[in-house]
Write a protein that holds these residues in place. Structure first.
Motif, PDB file in Angstrom:
ATOM      1  N   LYS A  12       0.843  -1.201   0.000  1.00  0.00           N
ATOM      2  CA  LYS A  12       0.000   0.000   0.000  1.00  0.00           C
ATOM      3  C   LYS A  12       0.885   1.261   0.000  1.00  0.00           C
ATOM      4  O   LYS A  12       0.619   2.212  -0.729  1.00  0.00           O
ATOM      5  CB  LYS A  12      -0.894  -0.034   1.242  1.00  0.00           C
ATOM      6  CG  LYS A  12      -1.856   1.125   1.326  1.00  0.00           C
ATOM      7  CD  LYS A  12      -2.756   0.978   2.537  1.00  0.00           C
ATOM      8  CE  LYS A  12      -3.535   2.275   2.774  1.00  0.00           C
ATOM      9  NZ  LYS A  12      -4.233   2.267   4.051  1.00  0.00           N
ATOM     10  N   TYR A  13       1.915   1.251   0.810  1.00  0.00           N
ATOM     11  CA  TYR A  13       2.832   2.398   0.838  1.00  0.00           C
ATOM     12  C   TYR A  13       3.510   2.554  -0.530  1.00  0.00           C
ATOM     13  O   TYR A  13       3.624   3.658  -1.070  1.00  0.00           O
ATOM     14  CB  TYR A  13       3.886   2.213   1.934  1.00  0.00           C
ATOM     15  CG  TYR A  13       4.867   3.356   1.952  1.00  0.00           C
ATOM     16  CD1 TYR A  13       4.547   4.566   2.568  1.00  0.00           C
ATOM     17  CD2 TYR A  13       6.102   3.247   1.313  1.00  0.00           C
ATOM     18  CE1 TYR A  13       5.428   5.638   2.536  1.00  0.00           C
ATOM     19  CE2 TYR A  13       6.983   4.309   1.285  1.00  0.00           C
ATOM     20  CZ  TYR A  13       6.649   5.500   1.900  1.00  0.00           C
ATOM     21  OH  TYR A  13       7.515   6.556   1.864  1.00  0.00           O
ATOM     22  N   LEU A  66       5.119   5.784  -3.044  1.00  0.00           N
ATOM     23  CA  LEU A  66       6.310   5.749  -3.910  1.00  0.00           C
ATOM     24  C   LEU A  66       5.935   5.902  -5.385  1.00  0.00           C
ATOM     25  O   LEU A  66       6.599   6.609  -6.141  1.00  0.00           O
ATOM     26  CB  LEU A  66       7.087   4.446  -3.705  1.00  0.00           C
ATOM     27  CG  LEU A  66       7.699   4.233  -2.319  1.00  0.00           C
ATOM     28  CD1 LEU A  66       8.407   2.880  -2.251  1.00  0.00           C
ATOM     29  CD2 LEU A  66       8.678   5.357  -1.974  1.00  0.00           C
ATOM     30  N   ILE A  97       5.340   9.397  -6.591  1.00  0.00           N
ATOM     31  CA  ILE A  97       6.609  10.148  -6.671  1.00  0.00           C
ATOM     32  C   ILE A  97       7.330   9.761  -7.964  1.00  0.00           C
ATOM     33  O   ILE A  97       7.839  10.613  -8.703  1.00  0.00           O
ATOM     34  CB  ILE A  97       7.504   9.873  -5.434  1.00  0.00           C
ATOM     35  CG1 ILE A  97       6.820  10.382  -4.159  1.00  0.00           C
ATOM     36  CG2 ILE A  97       8.879  10.526  -5.608  1.00  0.00           C
ATOM     37  CD1 ILE A  97       7.587  10.072  -2.870  1.00  0.00           C
ATOM     38  N   GLU A 122       5.694  11.496 -10.801  1.00  0.00           N
ATOM     39  CA  GLU A 122       6.116  12.911 -10.852  1.00  0.00           C
ATOM     40  C   GLU A 122       7.494  13.031 -11.483  1.00  0.00           C
ATOM     41  O   GLU A 122       7.729  13.904 -12.314  1.00  0.00           O
ATOM     42  CB  GLU A 122       6.263  13.466  -9.420  1.00  0.00           C
ATOM     43  CG  GLU A 122       5.058  14.129  -8.831  1.00  0.00           C
ATOM     44  CD  GLU A 122       5.321  14.410  -7.339  1.00  0.00           C
ATOM     45  OE1 GLU A 122       6.437  14.850  -6.966  1.00  0.00           O
ATOM     46  OE2 GLU A 122       4.389  14.151  -6.537  1.00  0.00           O
ATOM     47  N   VAL A 129      13.450   5.754  -7.264  1.00  0.00           N
ATOM     48  CA  VAL A 129      12.161   5.566  -6.594  1.00  0.00           C
ATOM     49  C   VAL A 129      11.312   4.567  -7.381  1.00  0.00           C
ATOM     50  O   VAL A 129      10.684   3.674  -6.806  1.00  0.00           O
ATOM     51  CB  VAL A 129      11.414   6.915  -6.420  1.00  0.00           C
ATOM     52  CG1 VAL A 129      10.083   6.689  -5.719  1.00  0.00           C
ATOM     53  CG2 VAL A 129      12.269   7.889  -5.625  1.00  0.00           C
ATOM     54  N   LEU A 179      12.675   1.131  -6.651  1.00  0.00           N
ATOM     55  CA  LEU A 179      12.295   0.669  -5.316  1.00  0.00           C
ATOM     56  C   LEU A 179      10.830   0.207  -5.325  1.00  0.00           C
ATOM     57  O   LEU A 179      10.482  -0.854  -4.793  1.00  0.00           O
ATOM     58  CB  LEU A 179      12.492   1.813  -4.302  1.00  0.00           C
ATOM     59  CG  LEU A 179      12.052   1.539  -2.862  1.00  0.00           C
ATOM     60  CD1 LEU A 179      12.856   0.393  -2.253  1.00  0.00           C
ATOM     61  CD2 LEU A 179      12.218   2.806  -2.005  1.00  0.00           C
TER      62      LEU A 179
END
Ligand SMILES: C[S@@+](CC[C@H](N)C(=O)[O-])C[C@H]1O[C@@H](n2cnc3c(N)ncnc32)[C@H](O)[C@@H]1O
Lengths: 106, 389
Positions: free
Chosen positions: B38-39, B44, B47, B50, B90, B93
């Motif tokens: 979920k995180y 992530l 981001i 973006e 990012v 990851l």
């Protein structure tokens, strides 16, 4: 500069596997943390607890919500650690910790 | 990937046995996977999106993607966009976490359910007292198609039938603790796939239906949604997996609605009579078949539908319908979450396949975030005259 300590046993292409090892450890730590919260709860509410009760216990209601919040904070701190290196304003740091930024911090 | 995400006890039939649960260790381990995923998809991934949007090459590729004629092959563009994404730590990851969770659903999930085998079997036996509703026909001699055999779908060891407790693992582990947060494959973060199913069923245009058929019905999660929207409809389904069908009948009986399930290769022969259905639903099915098998399946479904019958489909959106960044995300599943035909189907057009099979009034549109669920629906012409018109 420090001298190299010798052979690079793992090598750069093992970084992903190191991350797998880290995440395995993270899982084990969380399982212990969850168990600790459940233990504290059962001790508080019942005064004593057996291993079997801990194994069988399924949190619900407020306790489940509290564990969910703690688990999300834990996940954010671990998986968001690389982000923490660059997003470092006071509100961002507080938000990651699951705390609201007071007016004065903005 | 589609399964029950919450065994909402409120919808259980009166007197049904209460839900079985994992141990503290099993539960907490699976819940952590859900929280980390979920995180990853909720924080992530935006981001990374973006960062992609801020990249000069990323911007140019997005502009090209938006301007492209529908149907124009996006393969090269997706490859170029992936390179841009992979230059961002990012993004990497986020993808690592997606992969890790997909592995752990089984690495952690199988032991979590195995250590409860005895309890699960007792629970299951208690359910045996629940009368089985509907019918289950596993008698057909079905040759497993080459594209299906030996694929470990979604990194599931041994495939759909690779472990006898997979049904329990999804219903009591991966479903409620990991998938319920959304944010994997085409499912948007925070989306509830049980609600998405019901919303998809509401895309059927008529007020009520007599007989509804679902090819690839798996463990009947979608037929359950059909039953909630059209309780009057007689429900039929088929699948290539005997294990999923057996679990499906049990699950439906437990919730108190009858289903008629048959082992069949629906791209080949459903074993159903000509012009015998008023509606067909397919859910999360076509991306698991090579385009050729999908075309064959649509011909077969056309045959068993009555004139004027409706077909409603939910499958991941085609690449042409999503942003450049999201196309990279969807394309990733093909290589990294064992979905061999995912990209091939998303480059193709289900709309065109339906038209080739003879359907009319073909339309497709999104009913949720990130263009998912993506719904395609069509009609079998009511008369030959209508077909000619
Ligand atoms: C991702 S699952 C979706 C299950 C179900 N539709 C749902 O919504 O939960 C895809 C299912 O399609 C089945 N399937 C794949 N190819 C098939 C075929 N040719 N005929 C029948 N079923 C098939 C698989 O066994 C699997 O159960």
């Amino acid at each position: 500069m420090m001298e190299p300590t010798g052979t690079d046993y793992l090598g750069a292409d093992s970084v992903t596997d190191v991350a797998r090892m880290l995440m395995a450890l993270v899982s084990e730590v969380w399982i212990m943390r969850d168990r600790q919260i459940v233990t504290e709860y059962l001790l508080e509410t019942k005064g004593a607890v057996t291993r079997e009760e801990l194994d069988e216990f399924v949190p619900s209601g407020d306790l489940a919500a509290q564990i969910t919040a703690e688990r999300e904070r834990f996940a954010r701190l671990v998986a968001g650690a690389p982000i923490a290196a660059v997003r470092r304003s006071v509100p961002e740091i507080l938000e990651r910790a699951g705390l609201e930024a007071p007016e004065a911090a903005n | 990937m589609t399964f029950l995400t919450n065994l909402d006890d409120k919808t259980l039939k009166d007197g049904a046995v209460p839900t079985f649960a994992l141990s503290q260790r099993g539960r907490a381990g699976m819940q952590l996977l859900g929280a980390v995923q979920k995180y990853s998809s909720g924080v992530l991934r935006p981001i990374a999106a973006e960062n992609f949007a801020a990249d000069k090459r990323g911007k140019a590729l997005s502009a090209e993607h938006e301007a492209a004629a529908p149907g124009e092959s996006a393969r090269d563009r997706i490859n170029a966009a992936r390179e841009v994404c992979e230059s961002d730590n990012v993004y990497r990851l986020e993808r690592f976490i997606q992969r890790w969770v997909a592995e752990e659903n089984f690495n952690r999930g199988i032991p979590a359910i195995e250590e409860r085998r005895e309890k699960f079997e007792a629970f299951n036996a208690a359910q045996g007292d629940t009368e089985l509703l509907g019918t289950l026909d596993l008698s057909a001699q079905v040759a497993l198609p080459k594209y299906y055999d030996r694929v470990e779908w979604h990194l599931e060891p041994g495939g759909w039938d690779g472990y006898d407790l997979y049904g329990a693992l999804f219903a009591y582990g991966v479903g409620p603790y990991v998938f319920s947060h959304g944010g994997y494959a085409a499912v948007g973060v925070g989306d509830d796939i049980t609600k998405q199913r019901a919303n998809t069923i509401r895309q059927f245009p008529k007020e009520s239906y007599g007989r509804i058929y679902e090819p690839g019905c798996g463990g009947v999660s979608t037929l359950k949604a059909v039953n909630s929207v059209f309780p009057e409809a007689e429900l039929h389904g088929s699948d290539l997996s005997p294990l999923l069908l057996k679990n499906g009948q049990k699950m439906a009986s437990r919730f108190g609605f009858p289903v008629h399930l048959k082992l069949a290769d629906a791209a080949h022969d459903t074993g159903e009579a000509d012009e015998s259905y008023d509606g067909v639903i397919t859910y999360a099915l076509h991306h698991e078949l090579p385009p050729k098998a999908n075309r064959e399946m649509f011909r077969e479904l056309f045959r068993i539908m009555k004139p004027g019958a409706d077909i409603v489909i939910s499958d991941p959106p085609p690449f042409r319908a999503v942003s450049m960044f999201h196309a990279v995300i969807l394309d990733w599943d093909t290589e990294h979450r064992e979905e061999p035909f995912f990209s091939a189907v998303l480059h193709d057009s289900l709309d065109a396949m339906l038209e080739e099979a003879g359907f009319t009034n073909v339309e497709s549109y999104a009913i949720g975030q990130d263009q998912y669920p993506w719904v395609t629906r069509a009609v079998k012409p009511a008369t030959l005259a209508a077909e000619a018109a």
